[in-house]
Design a protein around this motif. Structure first.
Motif, mmCIF file in Angstrom:
data_model
loop_
_atom_site.group_PDB
_atom_site.id
_atom_site.type_symbol
_atom_site.label_atom_id
_atom_site.label_comp_id
_atom_site.label_asym_id
_atom_site.label_seq_id
_atom_site.Cartn_x
_atom_site.Cartn_y
_atom_site.Cartn_z
ATOM 1 N N LYS A 260 24.560 -56.480 -4.199
ATOM 2 C CA LYS A 260 23.429 -57.228 -3.649
ATOM 3 C C LYS A 260 23.206 -56.798 -2.202
ATOM 4 C CE LYS A 260 23.349 -61.570 -2.179
ATOM 5 N NZ LYS A 260 23.223 -61.472 -0.710
ATOM 6 N N GLN B 191 19.718 -61.464 1.402
ATOM 7 C CA GLN B 191 19.027 -61.863 0.183
ATOM 8 C C GLN B 191 19.733 -63.075 -0.403
ATOM 9 O OE1 GLN B 191 17.796 -58.759 -2.457
ATOM 10 N NE2 GLN B 191 16.670 -57.817 -0.788
ATOM 11 N N HIS C 129 20.068 -65.442 -3.872
ATOM 12 C CA HIS C 129 19.787 -65.442 -5.312
ATOM 13 C C HIS C 129 20.207 -66.761 -5.954
ATOM 14 C CE1 HIS C 129 18.870 -61.212 -4.912
ATOM 15 N NE2 HIS C 129 20.060 -60.966 -4.410
ATOM 16 N N GLU D 224 15.973 -58.620 -4.239
ATOM 17 C CA GLU D 224 14.649 -59.187 -4.005
ATOM 18 C C GLU D 224 13.795 -57.993 -3.565
ATOM 19 O OE1 GLU D 224 14.064 -63.022 -1.747
ATOM 20 O OE2 GLU D 224 16.120 -62.597 -1.218
ATOM 21 N N LEU E 221 12.058 -58.983 1.033
ATOM 22 C CA LEU E 221 13.065 -59.983 1.421
ATOM 23 C C LEU E 221 12.450 -61.373 1.634
ATOM 24 C CD1 LEU E 221 14.796 -57.435 1.706
ATOM 25 C CD2 LEU E 221 15.882 -58.505 3.676
#
Ligand SMILES: Cc1ncc(COP(=O)(O)O)c(C=O)c1O
Length: 436
Positions: free
Chosen positions: A139, A143, A145, A214, A217
């Motif tokens: 990742k 970001q 999630h 993403e 961002l």
């Protein structure tokens, strides 16, 4: 000066007595004197318990793309509620919503509904791991999630100084209560730097189940992918048999009907959608194509949810997608968002403040920094105090962007030309006050 009027303060005291810190989600707590209690929303506005009206650029952190209480969505939801919502069986409403989804997002072969973005990314990651037989996930810093253990690393709350060297980042754990062992399955990197991804994959690419990204961002200013970046991630995933997951919880149905794939022209293997798909109702989806999404059908990779595909949620999704599919909401957000971005930029220039307008018209942020940010580490160089002062001044003038500098402003299609003019005037006054 706190934001709470008399009645709002009374309600917040009641909220505190029953809800921890008076909220149901930690990001909603703005402090004891500033946390608002909302009475209702209508179109582009929210009203607090004292009847104060705010032009809303939080839009619930993104979902409210059509405006609060949109009549088409409200009607569809009322009908669905009256028809019963939860059957532990597939419903016609669910099928119709899935068909509309696939028409709107044509790269998708199949999907399953769930309730929240957190559930969606959790399931997407499990599916990628089950499909590839690998454990590690990549990742990107800044970001977000969702709140499950596998992704709570190096989120936007991380102090940029705690992230380690660019070439050897240290995943920063965003919460207590996550077992140490989880860290072994996560790699983090700065966004927008393909060399770093290539380097990582050269050393351990064949162990990486998925890149979750993403595409822009949505939790760090709305920083855009540089040319070729998403294409590069696609190429690397293809080379190493890694699943590419676009986390479209914020971008999906907001930046374009077809989301980031339509906007950027890069196709992932899996996509997670939520927020703008249901105009504020809790509906989400894990969508995908080819063998990866078909892996669910072959059995052995668990996915379930009592409320997944419930009648109210899928009715909200169908109604929202129908209105979005006319194209009118996108045209409106494009026009008004462009006016706002240009206007904010002009005001900053006139007042001698260096700022960059980052993102797209439906989701953008003014960033007070010398250079435009290209990754989350650049957040260390923005003037957070100035931003917070300006936003406080705007809120006192009845305009409510998100008070967190990293969170983009979200537009809804109910916004008017007059609202935009009011917003620009409030920004100008608040900036003058903060810099004067
Ligand atoms: C990109 C992204 N993914 C996932 C989530 C988690 O969604 P939820 O809050 O519905 O669990 C969010 C929430 O803001 C998000 O921005």
């Amino acid at each position: 000066m706190g934001l709470q009027g008399e009645k709002t303060a009374e309600w917040f005291a009641r909220a505190r007595a029953s809800l921890v810190n008076g909220v149901s989600s930690q990001f909603r707590y703005w402090g004891d004197d500033d946390t608002l209690v909302i009475e209702r929303g209508e179109g582009a506005y929210v009203y607090d318990m004292d009847g104060n009206r705010y032009i809303d650029y939080q839009c619930g952190f993104g979902p409210v793309v059509l405006g609060h209480g949109h009549p088409v969505v409200a009607q569809a939801v009322a009908e669905a509620a009256a028809a019963g919502t939860t059957f532990a069986m597939t419903t016609a409403r669910e099928v119709e919503a899935a068909e509309r989804f696939r028409t709107a997002v044509p790269w998708v072969d199949a999907l399953r509904f769930t309730n929240t973005g957190t559930e969606a990314t959790m399931h997407a990651i499990r599916l990628a791991r089950g499909y590839t037989g690998r454990d590690v996930i990549l990742k990107f810093e800044g970001q977000y999630h969702g709140v499950h253990d596998y992704v709570m690393f190096s989120t936007a709350g991380a102090p940029p100084t705690a992230l380690g060297a660019r070439y050897r980042p240290v995943p920063w754990q965003s919460s207590s209560g996550i077992p140490d062992a989880i860290r072994a399955f996560i790699r983090t990197l700065p966004f927008n730097d393909l060399d770093l991804v290539e380097r990582l994959f050269r050393s351990e690419g064949h162990s990486i189940a998925a890149i979750i990204v993403e595409p822009m961002l949505g939790n760090a200013f709305g920083i855009m992918p540089e040319d070729g970046y998403l294409e590069g991630l696609r190429r690397i995933c293809d080379e190493y048999g890694t699943v590419l997951i676009f986390d479209e919880v914020k971008t999906g149905f907001r930046i374009a009907l077809g989301g980031a794939q339509e906007q950027f022209g890069v196709t992932p293997d899996l996509g997670t959608f939520a927020k703008s798909m249901g105009n504020g109702f809790p509906v989400a989806a894990i969508a995908g194509r080819g063998e990866v999404i078909e892996a669910w059908g072959k059995g052995g990779i668990a996915q379930a949810g009592t409320y997944s595909g419930n009648g109210v949620a899928v009715a909200a999704a169908s109604a929202t997608i129908d209105v979005l599919s006319t194209g009118e909401p996108y045209a409106r957000m494009e026009k008004l968002g462009t006016t706002l971005m240009e206007g904010l930029g002009r005001i900053c220039a006139d007042r001698g403040v260096t700022a960059h307008l980052v993102g797209v018209p439906s989701m953008f942020a003014p960033v007070f920094s010398e250079e435009p940010p290209r990754d989350f580490r650049d957040a260390a160089h923005h003037n957070e105090e100035l931003y917070e002062e300006v936003v406080a001044g705007m809120i006192h003038r009845g305009v409510m962007p998100v008070d967190d500098a990293l969170e983009p402003w979200f537009l809804c299609a109910a916004l008017s030309d007059e609202d935009v003019a009011t917003t620009l005037a409030a920004f100008d006054e608040a900036l003058a006050e903060a810099t004067g």
